[in-house]
Design a protein around this motif. Sequence first.
Motif, mmCIF file in Angstrom:
data_model
loop_
_atom_site.group_PDB
_atom_site.id
_atom_site.type_symbol
_atom_site.label_atom_id
_atom_site.label_comp_id
_atom_site.label_asym_id
_atom_site.label_seq_id
_atom_site.Cartn_x
_atom_site.Cartn_y
_atom_site.Cartn_z
ATOM 1 N N SER A 147 0.836 -1.202 0.000
ATOM 2 C CA SER A 147 0.000 0.000 0.000
ATOM 3 C C SER A 147 0.867 1.247 0.000
ATOM 4 O O SER A 147 1.850 1.326 0.737
ATOM 5 C CB SER A 147 -0.873 0.037 1.253
ATOM 6 N N THR A 149 0.893 5.821 -1.029
ATOM 7 C CA THR A 149 0.243 7.020 -1.523
ATOM 8 C C THR A 149 1.221 7.775 -2.394
ATOM 9 O O THR A 149 2.411 7.450 -2.443
ATOM 10 C CB THR A 149 -0.275 7.886 -0.366
ATOM 11 N N VAL A 170 -1.951 -1.354 -3.979
ATOM 12 C CA VAL A 170 -3.161 -0.547 -3.829
ATOM 13 C C VAL A 170 -2.753 0.849 -3.374
ATOM 14 O O VAL A 170 -1.916 1.008 -2.494
ATOM 15 C CB VAL A 170 -4.162 -1.208 -2.852
ATOM 16 N N ARG A 171 -3.350 1.852 -4.043
ATOM 17 C CA ARG A 171 -2.933 3.237 -3.809
ATOM 18 C C ARG A 171 -4.111 4.078 -3.313
ATOM 19 O O ARG A 171 -5.232 3.609 -3.215
ATOM 20 C CB ARG A 171 -2.336 3.818 -5.088
ATOM 21 N N HIS A 172 -3.841 5.327 -3.036
ATOM 22 C CA HIS A 172 -4.820 6.201 -2.391
ATOM 23 C C HIS A 172 -6.010 6.630 -3.259
ATOM 24 O O HIS A 172 -7.047 7.006 -2.705
ATOM 25 C CB HIS A 172 -4.129 7.468 -1.896
ATOM 26 N N ASP A 388 -8.353 -8.021 -5.108
ATOM 27 C CA ASP A 388 -9.583 -7.216 -5.067
ATOM 28 C C ASP A 388 -10.527 -7.531 -6.222
ATOM 29 O O ASP A 388 -11.617 -6.959 -6.306
ATOM 30 C CB ASP A 388 -9.274 -5.715 -5.023
ATOM 31 N N TYR A 404 -9.573 -0.133 -2.872
ATOM 32 C CA TYR A 404 -9.168 -0.368 -1.483
ATOM 33 C C TYR A 404 -10.205 -1.118 -0.652
ATOM 34 O O TYR A 404 -9.895 -2.093 0.044
ATOM 35 C CB TYR A 404 -8.874 0.971 -0.805
ATOM 36 N N ARG A 408 -10.113 -4.871 0.973
ATOM 37 C CA ARG A 408 -10.183 -5.214 2.402
ATOM 38 C C ARG A 408 -11.234 -6.303 2.655
ATOM 39 O O ARG A 408 -11.001 -7.228 3.442
ATOM 40 C CB ARG A 408 -10.501 -3.968 3.231
ATOM 41 N N GLN A 427 1.489 5.985 4.080
ATOM 42 C CA GLN A 427 0.033 5.966 4.098
ATOM 43 C C GLN A 427 -0.448 5.478 5.458
ATOM 44 O O GLN A 427 0.235 4.715 6.128
ATOM 45 C CB GLN A 427 -0.503 5.051 2.986
ATOM 46 N N PRO A 429 -3.711 3.685 6.469
ATOM 47 C CA PRO A 429 -5.029 3.098 6.234
ATOM 48 C C PRO A 429 -5.928 3.116 7.461
ATOM 49 O O PRO A 429 -7.150 3.098 7.318
ATOM 50 C CB PRO A 429 -4.700 1.659 5.824
ATOM 51 N N MET A 433 -9.111 4.825 5.625
ATOM 52 C CA MET A 433 -10.204 3.942 5.222
ATOM 53 C C MET A 433 -11.378 4.048 6.188
ATOM 54 O O MET A 433 -11.187 4.128 7.410
ATOM 55 C CB MET A 433 -9.727 2.479 5.196
ATOM 56 N N THR A 439 -10.503 -2.403 9.575
ATOM 57 C CA THR A 439 -9.067 -2.294 9.291
ATOM 58 C C THR A 439 -8.258 -2.970 10.386
ATOM 59 O O THR A 439 -7.278 -3.672 10.113
ATOM 60 C CB THR A 439 -8.658 -0.826 9.150
#
Length: 728
Positions: A147, A149, A170-172, A388, A404, A408, A427, A429, A433, A439
């Motif tokens: 993960s 950003t 996975v990015r922002h 995902d 994202y 999850r 980042q 999360p 998130m 989380t």
Amino acid sequence: MGTTRMDRRLFLKAAGATAGAATTLQVGCLSYFKKGRSAAADNREVPTTCELCPNKCSAIAVVEKGVVKKLNPNPENPKSRDMLCARGNAAIKQVYDPDRLKQPMIRVGARGEGKWKAVSWDEAFDFAAKKLAEVKAKHGPEGTLWSSTEGFQEVFFKNLGLAFGSPNLVRHPTLCLASVNLAYSATFGTVPSFDLLNSKFVIMSGANRFESIITPDTMDLIGGVMERKAKLVYLDPRFTVTAAKADEWYPIKPGTDLAFILAMIHVIIKENRHSKDFVAAYTTGFDQLAEHVKPYTPEWAEKETEIPAKDIVRIAREFSDAAPRALYYAGRRSSWYQNDFQMRRAQAILNAIVGNWDQVGGMVPNAKLPKGEFLFMPWDEPKAPRVDEIDKHFPLAAKGDGVYLKLRENVLSGKPYPVKAWMVYKQDPMNAMPDQAKTLKMIEGMDFIGVIDVQMSDMAWYADVVFPESTYLERTDPVEVMAGIWPAVVYRQQVVKPIHDTKPNLEIVQGLARRLGLADYFDYTIEQWVEAEFKELPIPLAAEHMKKHGVWAASGQPSYGKTLTPDHRFVTKTGKIELFSERLQEAGADPLPVYSAPVPPPSDRFRLILGRVGYFTHANQTNNVWLNEHMKENDLWINPKPAERLGIRSGSIVQVTSSVGTVKLKARVTEEIRPDCVFMLHGFGKKSKMQSLVYNVGASDAVLLETAWDKVSGNAAFHETFVKVANA
């Protein structure tokens, strides 16, 4: 407004005070460094690039006896508008923050217990590499999640994940702007810039740009509204600073912005106010659009939005009269409701039919500049599909960014396969998130978590090993091309040596790569990487220029109308601006925006809406001592009518409960919010005790927010949660 409003205005004024007269700015003609630098032998001025928000303004660091004393705006970057906001100035305190991470640490207590031991870099690398190898041996490389950003050194982190063999980067964006990016790309084949500096009429749905983030386009908007008397129509359930400065503010019923836009399109087409020549030459699907919007009358929209039909008609007429120098502005953050993509599509379509594409004061395709690339050894593509299942559920979403919240859900279920290691760069999360409890459950299910950051974020607080990254003033980063109306190249070079035992991200990645058998993929230095990028820049003596000036901007910009030629092909399926989208239809989405009324909150609950403030904007800056001075905690806005019914007074502590969590924070009883909503700022209520200024101060919105996402882009939908409020 009360005292806080006054503070915000003062902040805005202070931020704007450093901004030059943007309307008179001449691109490429300013040269700060021709004036010479400080003469003292132990004093230096170093051009660099700010990292405290995504805008990346150019700055000049003033260094005295090895200490960063001041950061000034660099007037040579037209994109920066000769400004450096409060956050930009506060970057100094990121370097000298007593709470910052100062050496690698390995957890010795339970996750979240806060027991750590300081270790050497070798020990931290060995520990993390061993854990990652164990997960890979048991679950394959796809059993790891990476993960991150945005940031100049993010590329190295992503490359490590890919070289390791994981498909799960996975990015922002799906926690921020994925829906707007996809909506404008689906319509125009690209995401344009908005020429706010030259617009005469601007409409904005939420986003609160005068207050939530102070960037150059904020200053353009302020300049347009305050100095050139451009008209601003603003829709927001709250009376914000932006609402206070707008010509017209409508406290729209939450979740109904799409109805307002469809009714505007209805009026413009019915009254033949669209740009007929532009629509005929550059768009496809107008006839389907005209038929589609017939039911969306202003009278219908009034019932949905609570905005009078006569005002919708008048605004539509004024908007089309001002075109092409009229904009429905997307703002920056865009992830509120499950129809967010379609709402943004409707904005794009409205902009298109009045012909504001590639026009002064309209939307402008971003200009770019060439940049060299460092060639490194390629790795094999990951073999496993993404966890995902983005291809199945969000076929139009950006594969490289992932989705994202769906990710999850799948990790928690263990399907389609288990993910047991989580590497995180820059980042948090835990706060980014929705539904923090989920989380935390995801964290509990991990065999290993490693975090790279400059501070002990809440995510780092729950990690197994923490790698302290050097702050941006302590390192050199890759060169960045800033595409836009005024394209520019910026360079971030080291201002001072690291004052603690920290490393740039590249060196952290290399330390891990060596132990994972991946060293050959990262066999270069940052200097070699940057020199390769310099070689393709359209600048004589590029390396010398960038090191001396920190920025280069193309002369002759901005330019308009380059795509308005008969042979121009837009990057869409038809080569035209797609009002009706076959591509969306093929993907199972509505080819034209279809409105569905939002579910109203039950009588004993409120819709929770969120926002940002320019002191912080992002959760990772609330612990900065200079910024925290402006706002020490968040509170809950509630209208006087429900407050009286519930016996709530300003300053009293209230308990706020959603289906997924409960928080306590102070109440602010105010007429400046609708009775059916409550509001809180993002970024407080931290769990990390090494965020000493905001640890357990105020409340975290992530605790309350339920899991919901936009149906097309997968973007998190942050305004779909209902909460109960009571005195604590």
